[in-house]
Design a protein around this motif. Structure first.
Motif, PDB file in Angstrom:
ATOM      1  N   MET A 133      39.310  47.276   3.771  1.00 30.60           N
ATOM      2  CA  MET A 133      39.079  45.840   3.815  1.00 30.60           C
ATOM      3  C   MET A 133      38.304  45.356   2.588  1.00 30.60           C
ATOM      4  O   MET A 133      38.660  44.362   1.948  1.00 30.60           O
ATOM      5  N   THR A 134      37.245  46.068   2.248  1.00 30.50           N
ATOM      6  CA  THR A 134      36.449  45.687   1.087  1.00 30.50           C
ATOM      7  C   THR A 134      37.253  45.844  -0.199  1.00 30.50           C
ATOM      8  O   THR A 134      37.166  45.015  -1.110  1.00 30.50           O
ATOM      9  N   SER A 135      38.055  46.898  -0.286  1.00 33.03           N
ATOM     10  CA  SER A 135      38.894  47.120  -1.472  1.00 33.03           C
ATOM     11  C   SER A 135      39.860  45.965  -1.680  1.00 33.03           C
ATOM     12  O   SER A 135      40.070  45.499  -2.805  1.00 33.03           O
ATOM     13  N   TRP A 136      40.451  45.485  -0.579  1.00 31.72           N
ATOM     14  CA  TRP A 136      41.380  44.365  -0.693  1.00 31.72           C
ATOM     15  C   TRP A 136      40.656  43.089  -1.123  1.00 31.72           C
ATOM     16  O   TRP A 136      41.205  42.290  -1.883  1.00 31.72           O
ATOM     17  N   PHE A 137      39.455  42.897  -0.650  1.00 32.55           N
ATOM     18  CA  PHE A 137      38.683  41.729  -1.079  1.00 32.55           C
ATOM     19  C   PHE A 137      38.387  41.794  -2.572  1.00 32.55           C
ATOM     20  O   PHE A 137      38.481  40.779  -3.279  1.00 32.55           O
ATOM     21  N   TYR A 138      38.036  42.962  -3.071  1.00 31.23           N
ATOM     22  CA  TYR A 138      37.755  43.109  -4.501  1.00 31.23           C
ATOM     23  C   TYR A 138      38.989  42.762  -5.332  1.00 31.23           C
ATOM     24  O   TYR A 138      38.915  42.025  -6.321  1.00 31.23           O
ATOM     25  N   GLY A 139      40.133  43.307  -4.928  1.00 27.90           N
ATOM     26  CA  GLY A 139      41.365  43.011  -5.650  1.00 27.90           C
ATOM     27  C   GLY A 139      41.752  41.547  -5.560  1.00 27.90           C
ATOM     28  O   GLY A 139      42.218  40.948  -6.538  1.00 27.90           O
ATOM     29  N   LEU A 140      41.567  40.951  -4.379  1.00 23.47           N
ATOM     30  CA  LEU A 140      41.903  39.548  -4.181  1.00 23.47           C
ATOM     31  C   LEU A 140      41.072  38.642  -5.083  1.00 23.47           C
ATOM     32  O   LEU A 140      41.604  37.711  -5.703  1.00 23.47           O
ATOM     33  N   PHE A 141      39.780  38.900  -5.176  1.00 25.60           N
ATOM     34  CA  PHE A 141      38.920  38.060  -6.013  1.00 25.60           C
ATOM     35  C   PHE A 141      39.271  38.215  -7.493  1.00 25.60           C
ATOM     36  O   PHE A 141      39.244  37.232  -8.247  1.00 25.60           O
ATOM     37  N   LEU A 142      39.587  39.426  -7.920  1.00 25.93           N
ATOM     38  CA  LEU A 142      40.004  39.626  -9.310  1.00 25.93           C
ATOM     39  C   LEU A 142      41.276  38.822  -9.600  1.00 25.93           C
ATOM     40  O   LEU A 142      41.388  38.167 -10.646  1.00 25.93           O
ATOM     41  N   PHE A 143      42.218  38.871  -8.674  1.00 25.47           N
ATOM     42  CA  PHE A 143      43.480  38.158  -8.857  1.00 25.47           C
ATOM     43  C   PHE A 143      43.265  36.644  -8.848  1.00 25.47           C
ATOM     44  O   PHE A 143      43.834  35.923  -9.679  1.00 25.47           O
ATOM     45  N   MET A 201      48.620  40.535 -13.851  1.00 25.81           N
ATOM     46  CA  MET A 201      47.363  40.385 -13.132  1.00 25.81           C
ATOM     47  C   MET A 201      47.468  40.963 -11.722  1.00 25.81           C
ATOM     48  O   MET A 201      46.503  41.507 -11.183  1.00 25.81           O
ATOM     49  N   GLY A 202      48.659  40.870 -11.141  1.00 28.91           N
ATOM     50  CA  GLY A 202      48.880  41.483  -9.833  1.00 28.91           C
ATOM     51  C   GLY A 202      48.753  42.990  -9.886  1.00 28.91           C
ATOM     52  O   GLY A 202      48.175  43.617  -8.993  1.00 28.91           O
ATOM     53  N   VAL A 203      49.276  43.587 -10.951  1.00 28.33           N
ATOM     54  CA  VAL A 203      49.167  45.042 -11.136  1.00 28.33           C
ATOM     55  C   VAL A 203      47.702  45.444 -11.294  1.00 28.33           C
ATOM     56  O   VAL A 203      47.253  46.433 -10.698  1.00 28.33           O
ATOM     57  N   LEU A 204      46.948  44.680 -12.088  1.00 28.75           N
ATOM     58  CA  LEU A 204      45.526  44.993 -12.273  1.00 28.75           C
ATOM     59  C   LEU A 204      44.758  44.881 -10.958  1.00 28.75           C
ATOM     60  O   LEU A 204      43.917  45.727 -10.646  1.00 28.75           O
ATOM     61  N   ALA A 205      45.032  43.817 -10.204  1.00 24.45           N
ATOM     62  CA  ALA A 205      44.335  43.617  -8.929  1.00 24.45           C
ATOM     63  C   ALA A 205      44.657  44.735  -7.948  1.00 24.45           C
ATOM     64  O   ALA A 205      43.769  45.275  -7.280  1.00 24.45           O
ATOM     65  N   LEU A 206      45.935  45.092  -7.859  1.00 22.86           N
ATOM     66  CA  LEU A 206      46.345  46.160  -6.955  1.00 22.86           C
ATOM     67  C   LEU A 206      45.775  47.500  -7.412  1.00 22.86           C
ATOM     68  O   LEU A 206      45.374  48.338  -6.591  1.00 22.86           O
ATOM     69  N   GLY A 207      45.716  47.696  -8.714  1.00 26.00           N
ATOM     70  CA  GLY A 207      45.106  48.914  -9.247  1.00 26.00           C
ATOM     71  C   GLY A 207      43.636  49.010  -8.882  1.00 26.00           C
ATOM     72  O   GLY A 207      43.128  50.096  -8.565  1.00 26.00           O
ATOM     73  N   LEU A 208      42.929  47.864  -8.907  1.00 26.57           N
ATOM     74  CA  LEU A 208      41.518  47.850  -8.523  1.00 26.57           C
ATOM     75  C   LEU A 208      41.358  48.185  -7.045  1.00 26.57           C
ATOM     76  O   LEU A 208      40.431  48.917  -6.662  1.00 26.57           O
ATOM     77  N   VAL A 209      42.246  47.664  -6.218  1.00 25.45           N
ATOM     78  CA  VAL A 209      42.219  47.966  -4.783  1.00 25.45           C
ATOM     79  C   VAL A 209      42.345  49.470  -4.565  1.00 25.45           C
ATOM     80  O   VAL A 209      41.558  50.089  -3.821  1.00 25.45           O
ATOM     81  N   MET A 210      43.312  50.082  -5.223  1.00 23.01           N
ATOM     82  CA  MET A 210      43.571  51.509  -5.036  1.00 23.01           C
ATOM     83  C   MET A 210      42.462  52.359  -5.634  1.00 23.01           C
ATOM     84  O   MET A 210      42.098  53.402  -5.088  1.00 23.01           O
ATOM     85  N   LEU A 211      41.909  51.928  -6.757  1.00 26.81           N
ATOM     86  CA  LEU A 211      40.801  52.650  -7.382  1.00 26.81           C
ATOM     87  C   LEU A 211      39.602  52.714  -6.450  1.00 26.81           C
ATOM     88  O   LEU A 211      38.988  53.770  -6.257  1.00 26.81           O
ATOM     89  N   ASN A 212      39.276  51.570  -5.852  1.00 28.75           N
ATOM     90  CA  ASN A 212      38.132  51.527  -4.941  1.00 28.75           C
ATOM     91  C   ASN A 212      38.377  52.353  -3.680  1.00 28.75           C
ATOM     92  O   ASN A 212      37.476  53.054  -3.212  1.00 28.75           O
TER      93      ASN A 212
END
Length: 242
Positions: free
Chosen positions: A140-150, A120-131
């Motif tokens: 900042m917004t990218s990190w929030f998106y990944g944090l909420f997914l995680f 799940m950490g890999v998926l969240a970090l992947g979402l951060v980088m994708l955004n």
């Protein structure tokens, strides 16, 4: 093990509360607030995508396929013609929904490596980088998106662990310890790969300093404190204290 409805409601409730807190603290705009709640709710369903016939995997791959296809279109929208973009959208959706989905269901086992914290950490970090890198979202917004997914995925794993405890008979069920895993010796090489991906992702992740400094800034929480109670009630309490 908690059922689909419990996971959905649990992740939505936690994401909703945290989203409102972030919005009232000035950390999230209205648009980001809604996306964060949606991502947290989706995160609450993600760990069960390793179950071939489950609702989460079907919904998850439908969403992922649409997101992937639209991401491709957004990235190449200026370079390609309308027909080319339509073809790219169909190709991206088909590849994810039918190609990747078929391979995925063949190689995964329920409550295997996907049902774990590092995955799940890999998926969240992947979402951060994708955004950040593909969709031009701020760090900042990218990190929030990944944090909420995680966080949503951790709600799922936590609920599964909670449901593995039989409180009435004071015993652990056989499923205890299989939900919130950090490592499993039977899949040691997969876990080594996951932690390697996490390490690489951290190295190439977008800047984290602004996100952390804003999150820990006392002014942020002063804003939240000021908006904690209705102004009329706050004025009344202040007058009473005086």
């Amino acid at each position: 093990m908690a059922n689909f409805k419990t996971h959905l409601n649990g992740a939505f409730a936690v994401s909703g509360v945290l989203g409102i807190v972030g919005y009232k603290a000035g950390l999230l705009g209205g648009h980001e607030f809604l996306i964060c709640i949606a991502l947290g709710t989706i995160g609450g369903l993600l760990p069960d995508i390793d179950s071939d016939n489950s609702t989460p995997i079907k919904l998850g791959f439908d969403f992922a396929s649409l997101f992937f296809a639209f991401s491709l279109v957004m990235h190449w929208r200026s370079e390609l013609s309308l027909l080319s973009l339509m073809a790219l959208w169909l190709a991206g959706y088909g590849l994810m929904r039918y190609g990747i989905f078929h391979v995925f269901t063949k190689i995964t086992v329920h409550r295997g490596i996907i049902h774990s914290v590092p995955y799940m950490g890999v998926l969240a970090l992947g979402l951060v980088m994708l955004n950040y890198y593909l969709l031009d979202t701020t760090a900042m917004t990218s990190w929030f998106y990944g944090l909420f997914l995680f966080i949503g995925s951790m709600v799922h794993l936590g609920l599964d662990e909670a449901y593995s405890v039989d409180l009435l008979n004071s015993r652990l069920k056989r499923s205890s310890g299989t939900a919130m895993k950090l490592y499993s010796d039977s899949g040691r090489y997969w876990y080594i790969g996951l932690y390697a991906l996490l390490a690489v992702g951290i190295v190439f992740a977008p800047p984290f300093t602004e996100f952390w400094s804003t999150l820990t800034d006392p002014i942020t929480w002063m804003i939240l404190k000021d908006g904690l109670l209705p102004r009329e009630l706050f004025s009344s309490l202040t007058s009473t204290i005086r």
